[in-house]
Write a protein that holds these residues in place. Structure first.
Motif, short mmCIF file in Angstrom:
data_model
loop_
_atom_site.label_atom_id
_atom_site.label_comp_id
_atom_site.label_asym_id
_atom_site.label_seq_id
_atom_site.Cartn_x
_atom_site.Cartn_y
_atom_site.Cartn_z
N VAL A 1 0.85 -1.20 0.00
CA VAL A 1 0.00 0.00 0.00
C VAL A 1 0.88 1.25 0.00
N GLN A 2 1.99 1.16 0.76
CA GLN A 2 2.88 2.32 0.85
C GLN A 2 3.71 2.50 -0.42
N ILE A 3 4.07 1.37 -1.06
CA ILE A 3 4.74 1.47 -2.36
C ILE A 3 3.83 2.20 -3.36
N VAL B 1 -0.45 -2.31 11.00
CA VAL B 1 -0.33 -0.92 10.56
C VAL B 1 1.14 -0.67 10.23
N GLU B 2 1.36 -0.14 9.05
CA GLU B 2 2.71 0.28 8.69
C GLU B 2 2.71 1.79 8.59
N GLY B 3 3.89 2.39 8.81
CA GLY B 3 4.02 3.83 8.68
C GLY B 3 5.21 4.14 7.79
N HIS C 1 17.32 -7.05 11.03
CA HIS C 1 17.45 -7.04 9.58
C HIS C 1 16.13 -7.27 8.88
N PHE C 2 15.79 -6.38 7.96
CA PHE C 2 14.69 -6.61 7.02
C PHE C 2 15.22 -6.29 5.63
N PRO C 3 14.70 -6.96 4.60
CA PRO C 3 15.18 -6.67 3.24
C PRO C 3 14.86 -5.23 2.82
N PHE C 4 13.79 -4.64 3.39
CA PHE C 4 13.29 -3.35 2.90
C PHE C 4 13.80 -2.15 3.68
N THR C 5 14.60 -2.37 4.73
CA THR C 5 15.15 -1.24 5.49
C THR C 5 16.64 -1.47 5.74
N GLU C 6 17.37 -0.36 5.83
CA GLU C 6 18.80 -0.42 6.16
C GLU C 6 19.26 0.92 6.71
N PHE D 1 12.00 6.93 7.05
CA PHE D 1 11.87 5.72 7.86
C PHE D 1 10.54 5.02 7.60
N ALA D 2 10.50 3.75 8.00
CA ALA D 2 9.26 2.97 7.89
C ALA D 2 9.19 2.05 9.10
N PHE D 3 7.96 1.65 9.44
CA PHE D 3 7.80 0.71 10.54
C PHE D 3 6.54 -0.12 10.30
N GLY D 4 6.48 -1.25 10.99
CA GLY D 4 5.28 -2.09 10.89
C GLY D 4 5.00 -2.75 12.22
N MET D 5 3.72 -2.80 12.61
CA MET D 5 3.38 -3.52 13.86
C MET D 5 2.00 -4.16 13.75
N LEU E 1 7.37 -4.19 17.40
CA LEU E 1 7.44 -3.44 16.15
C LEU E 1 8.76 -3.68 15.43
N GLY E 2 8.71 -3.65 14.09
CA GLY E 2 9.93 -3.65 13.27
C GLY E 2 10.02 -2.34 12.51
N SER E 3 11.25 -1.88 12.27
CA SER E 3 11.37 -0.55 11.65
C SER E 3 12.75 -0.38 11.02
N GLY E 4 12.95 0.76 10.42
CA GLY E 4 14.27 1.08 9.88
C GLY E 4 14.20 2.21 8.88
C1 2NL Z 1 8.02 -6.36 10.83
C2 2NL Z 1 7.86 -4.94 10.82
C3 2NL Z 1 8.38 -3.55 8.98
C4 2NL Z 1 8.50 -1.95 7.26
C5 2NL Z 1 7.80 -2.90 7.93
C6 2NL Z 1 8.40 -0.77 5.13
C7 2NL Z 1 7.57 -0.31 4.15
C8 2NL Z 1 8.11 0.31 3.05
C9 2NL Z 1 9.46 0.46 2.96
C10 2NL Z 1 10.24 -0.02 3.96
CL1 2NL Z 1 7.12 0.88 1.80
N1 2NL Z 1 9.72 -0.63 5.04
N2 2NL Z 1 7.87 -1.35 6.19
C11 2NL Z 1 9.77 -1.61 7.67
C12 2NL Z 1 10.34 -2.28 8.73
C13 2NL Z 1 9.66 -3.26 9.39
O1 2NL Z 1 7.59 -4.50 9.55
O2 2NL Z 1 8.21 -6.92 11.88
N3 2NL Z 1 7.97 -6.96 9.66
C14 2NL Z 1 8.22 -8.36 9.48
#
Ligand code: 2NL
Length: 356
Positions: free
Chosen positions: A177-179, A213-215, A251-256, A307-311, A284-287
């Motif tokens: 949705v955020q993409i 919810v992601e931000g 570590h997440f593939p989408f954040t660094e 930044f982005a986060f998801g919970m 929560l995960g973030s980066g």
């Molecule tokens: C988790 C927490 C996460 C994101 C979600 C995100 C979204 C965009 C770009 C980059 Cl469009 N990141 N969302 C970032 C970090 C963590 O989710 O525990 N996920 C498995």
């Protein structure tokens, strides 16, 4: 004349209803009534007789008339008393309970967190629950060999023979949705994306559908410091007390870089209380959004960062409202709802309700 008077006054006193009174009135004062007949006889009397009989008859007439009226009023009073006795109404009885719906706790928490992020300038973005694997995975820098992309972790849509469109999946997070929001609006941007997500997981603590919810915040020079402030502000507002956060490298593939975020809590007597004590709870995960992800969404990583986060929403709803078990969301276990004042789900029914 005295006998006449005694007779009528006695019968009036004993009359049981209005009809009996009317009968007596006619018998005494009607055209052919006894008193009327006597009055007619006045004409035949001598002036001396008339002088005493006239006023006496008039007095008798008005005495009977008053007695009739008084008795009529007394009968009406008695009838009213009787009705009041028979037709009483207890206005202190409680009302009849009515069936009422209520906002589901997950919807309520979604509304609450949306309001808090709105105060910090985040708009709500929405998107499809059935996604292409490009939006759900590739755009987020999730490689083809990632475990999430295996058949047993994600719900893939069935495909008809010869369908050569890209594979579709039930979204596993609201990141796509955020993409889409970034691709449509560009930078700068500040959005949250709450909604349903799906993973092939089912046990005591996991359901195949849950809420996330992601931000996302993208601007010229946002940093992890801004992320930490936003999250602490959010958790403090959400739980109604100052909540410390702890960031752990991840570590997440989408954040660094990436960080997992814990919130301060106490564990006493098996009860979790947020915002006190020296325990920590991962929520929560973030980066910082990975440059490749910005690029996928058409945002130039040399100009913009953020930044982005998801919970999980279900999880923080359980924490806030003391829901001990995820199955409460599915099993109609109403005990905790009662405890936390979601009472309208739990009104005893006069005619047999939905409660068990
Ligand atoms: C988790 C927490 C996460 C994101 C979600 C995100 C979204 C965009 C770009 C980059 Cl469009 N990141 N969302 C970032 C970090 C963590 O989710 O525990 N996920 C498995």
């Amino acid at each position: 004349m005295d006998a006449l008077k005694a007779n009528y006054l006695g019968r009036i006193a004993e009359a049981g209803d209005e009809a009996a009174l009317e009968e007596l009135r006619l018998a005494a004062l009607g055209k052919k009534g006894e008193v009327s007949l006597k009055m007619r006889e006045l004409g035949k009397m001598s002036p001396e007789q008339r002088q005493t009989a006239g006023p006496a008859l008039n007095a008798l007439k008005s005495e009977i008339d008053s007695a009739l009226k008084a008795k009529k009023a007394a009968l009406a009073d008695a009838a009213l008393d009787e009705r009041l006795r028979a037709e009483w109404l207890d206005v202190t009885l409680p009302g009849r309970p009515r069936r009422m719906g209520t906002v589901h706790p997950v919807s309520q928490v979604t509304d609450e967190l949306t309001a808090i992020f709105a105060d910090m300038g985040f708009a709500v973005a929405e998107g499809p629950q059935i996604e292409t694997d490009w939006y759900n995975f590739d755009a987020l820098n999730i490689p083809p060999e990632h475990p999430a992309r295996q058949e047993h972790d994600t719900f893939f849509m069935a495909r008809a023979e010869g369908d050569d469109r890209p594979p579709h999946v039930l979204r596993t997070h609201t990141s796509p949705v955020q993409i889409r929001a970034m691709a449509a609006q560009g930078a700068p941007i500040r959005v949250i994306a709450p909604g349903r997500v799906y993973r092939m997981d089912m046990d005591q603590t996991h359901a195949p559908m849950f809420h996330q919810v992601e931000g996302l915040a993208i601007d010229r020079d946002l940093s992890m410091a801004n992320l930490k402030w936003v999250l602490e502000e959010f958790f403090s507002a959400f739980f109604g007390t100052h909540v410390k956060t702890r960031f752990r490298a991840s570590h997440f593939p989408f954040t660094e870089p990436s960080a997992e975020v814990d919130i301060q809590c106490s564990w006493e007597g098996g009860q979790v209380k947020v915002g006190e004590g020296d325990g920590w709870l991962e929520v929560l995960g973030s980066g910082m959004v990975h440059p490749k992800v910005l690029q996928s969404a058409g945002v130039d990583p040399d100009q913009w960062q953020g930044f982005a986060f998801g919970m999980g929403i279900d999880r923080i709803a359980m924490l806030k409202y003391g829901i001990p078990d995820l199955r409460a969301f599915f099993d109609s276990d109403l005990r905790w709802l009662r405890h936390y004042g979601f009472q309208s789900l739990d009104v005893p029914m006069l005619h047999g309700g939905l409660n068990r």
